[in-house]
Design an enzyme around this catalytic site. Structure first.
Site, short mmCIF file in Angstrom:
data_model
loop_
_atom_site.label_atom_id
_atom_site.label_comp_id
_atom_site.label_asym_id
_atom_site.label_seq_id
_atom_site.Cartn_x
_atom_site.Cartn_y
_atom_site.Cartn_z
N GLY A 132 0.82 -1.21 0.00
CA GLY A 132 0.00 0.00 0.00
C GLY A 132 0.86 1.26 0.00
O GLY A 132 2.09 1.20 0.03
N GLN A 133 0.22 2.42 -0.03
CA GLN A 133 0.96 3.68 -0.05
C GLN A 133 1.92 3.79 1.13
O GLN A 133 3.10 4.13 0.97
CB GLN A 133 -0.01 4.87 -0.05
CG GLN A 133 -0.73 5.11 -1.35
CD GLN A 133 -1.40 6.48 -1.38
OE1 GLN A 133 -0.87 7.44 -1.93
NE2 GLN A 133 -2.58 6.58 -0.79
N LEU A 134 1.42 3.50 2.33
CA LEU A 134 2.28 3.59 3.50
C LEU A 134 3.30 2.47 3.52
O LEU A 134 4.46 2.68 3.88
CB LEU A 134 1.43 3.56 4.78
CG LEU A 134 2.22 3.56 6.09
CD1 LEU A 134 3.15 4.77 6.18
CD2 LEU A 134 1.27 3.52 7.28
N ALA A 177 -5.44 -1.60 5.50
CA ALA A 177 -6.74 -1.02 5.87
C ALA A 177 -7.65 -0.96 4.66
O ALA A 177 -7.19 -0.98 3.51
CB ALA A 177 -6.55 0.38 6.45
N ASP A 221 -8.52 11.08 10.24
CA ASP A 221 -9.30 12.25 10.65
C ASP A 221 -10.81 12.00 10.56
O ASP A 221 -11.61 12.74 11.13
CB ASP A 221 -8.94 13.45 9.77
CG ASP A 221 -9.19 13.19 8.30
OD1 ASP A 221 -8.59 12.25 7.74
OD2 ASP A 221 -9.99 13.92 7.68
N TYR A 244 -16.91 4.39 7.05
CA TYR A 244 -15.46 4.30 7.12
C TYR A 244 -14.95 4.88 8.44
O TYR A 244 -14.14 4.25 9.14
CB TYR A 244 -14.83 5.05 5.94
CG TYR A 244 -13.35 5.24 6.09
CD1 TYR A 244 -12.47 4.17 5.93
CD2 TYR A 244 -12.81 6.49 6.42
CE1 TYR A 244 -11.10 4.34 6.09
CE2 TYR A 244 -11.44 6.66 6.57
CZ TYR A 244 -10.60 5.59 6.40
OH TYR A 244 -9.24 5.76 6.56
N LYS A 248 -12.93 2.98 11.57
CA LYS A 248 -11.62 3.42 12.06
C LYS A 248 -11.69 3.74 13.55
O LYS A 248 -10.76 3.43 14.30
CB LYS A 248 -11.13 4.64 11.27
CG LYS A 248 -10.83 4.36 9.81
CD LYS A 248 -9.80 3.26 9.61
CE LYS A 248 -8.41 3.67 10.06
NZ LYS A 248 -7.41 2.59 9.79
#
Length: 400
Positions: A132-134, A177, A221, A244, A248
């Protein structure tokens, strides 16, 4: 008898049931204490704790001596041991029974001297969601970690957690996620979001708690409703607007039950792969004049800085808990960011038209509600010594 000097990948207690033993311990862990030697005699009145990576050896000093181990892991054929020769000149252990008079196995006699021993490395870091991006950013920030993809470790499958070698790890970074905000509002997406962001996190939290592993989890956020007039601190009450955000928030609550945990709450993430900045750059190149939301306020978070923040809090051993993390810089809107992308790529920023969230999504179905204020207070993580660069600086570097 004399037992060879070996270091195991687990902790143990050694106690004497009957008789007396001489113990020798040599630190074979990677670090400044490598090679340090400690010796003592033990009887039934004493026990000794031997940390992972400290080699240990024992001579029985009386007939009918029995001594036992209490360990915190099961033996495994894949376990990594580190060995040292009993007669090593550097360790210079003063054995009560000279080695030439002791019963030694051929294997123990063949072990290497200290200058040939490969030190036992610390426990590893496991990264879930490696592609993933992270996950891609973490590959650069913590290159020595063990990275696994969703195909290699399906976090939603309880069987993935069974017989996994958890004792090999000191830290787990959960970069896996469900992040499709609008898809989470559909029946199928809602099920997937809860499965990945809550149920899977519960399985992971239990595994980490049972094995004394530090769990690093990334939040959003979207756990806030966005009605605050000031940046959100870590102590603000959560009030998610959509599915969503609800998943979270539930995941955060589960992670908080792990004794050793960090929750990194972030916003507007930009990294490798498809994202808002790349979409705007593509529209600019194609000469398209977009309408972009101008009443959602926040700051971008570039994955390289999110990964660096994770690496930082683990390195400095920051107090466990929740930390906000975005890039520094002025509060801005999506429309302002889009205009900046146009400008940085050599196009007219006036091509971007700002519209309200209500106008942008008018007539569209299945749209998740968005928090209008996504600003996060960064004072807590900055107090640990980590100050992320401005999103404006990172945006210019990203587009370059």
């Amino acid at each position: 008898t004399t037992r060879g000097i070996h270091a195991e990948p687990w902790d143990k207690f050694v106690s004497v049931a009957t008789g007396k033993i001489f113990g020798a311990w040599v630190d074979l862990r990677e670090g400044e204490s490598f090679g340090a030697v400690f010796t003592a005699e033990l009887d039934a009145s004493k026990a000794i704790f031997v940390p992972r990576g400290v080699a240990n050896s024992y001579q029985t000093l009386e007939p009918d001596t029995a001594y036992v181990y209490l360990v915190n892991d099961h033996w495994s054929p894949t376990a990594e041991y580190t060995f040292l020769n009993l007669a090593d000149e550097t360790a210079a252990i003063n054995w009560p029974i000279p080695l030439e008079n002791a019963l030694l196995s051929e294997k123990d006699q063949a072990h290497p001297r200290l200058n040939e021993v490969v030190p036992m490395k610390p426990k590893k870091t496991l990264v879930l969601g490696a592609n993933g991006q992270l996950g891609l950013a973490l590959r650069k920030a913590v290159p020595d970690a063990h990275f696994v993809t969703r195909e290699e470790f399906d976090v939603t499958d309880p069987s993935s957690f069974v017989n996994f070698p958890w004792k090999q790890y000191s830290t787990v970074i959960n970069a896996s996620a469900f992040t499709a905000v609008d898809a989470a509002e559909t029946p199928e997406g809602r099920s997937s979001a809860w499965e990945t962001n809550v149920l899977a996190v519960g399985l992971l939290a239990r595994s980490c708690a049972e094995n004394r592993i530090t769990l690093v989890h990334v939040s959003s956020d979207y756990v806030f409703d966005g009605t605050s007039g000031t940046p959100y601190s870590e102590e603000e009450k959560i009030n998610p607007l959509g599915v969503y955000g609800q998943t979270k928030a539930a995941g955060d609550a589960v992670v908080a039950t792990v004794p050793q945990h960090y929750i990194l709450r972030t916003s507007w993430v930009i990294g490798e792969g498809n994202n808002f900045v790349r979409t705007m750059a593509s529209l600019a190149e194609r000469g398209i004049a977009p309408s972009v939301v101008n009443d959602q306020i926040g700051r971008l978070t570039f994955t390289e800085d999110l990964a660096a923040a994770i690496q930082h809090i683990l390195t400095v051993k920051a107090p466990f808990g929740t930390y906000n993390l975005s890039n520094e810089g002025p509060a801005t809107s999506w429309a302002d960011i889009a205009a900046r992308v146009y400008e940085l790529t050599g196009h007219d920023p006036e091509s971007v038209t700002g519209v309200t969230t209500e106008q942008y999504f008018a007539g569209k179905e299945g749209i998740a509600p968005r928090p209008l204020n996504s600003l996060l207070d960064l004072s807590k993580i900055e107090a640990t010594g980590f100050t992320p660069p401005s999103w404006e600086t990172r945006l210019a570097e990203y587009l370059a």
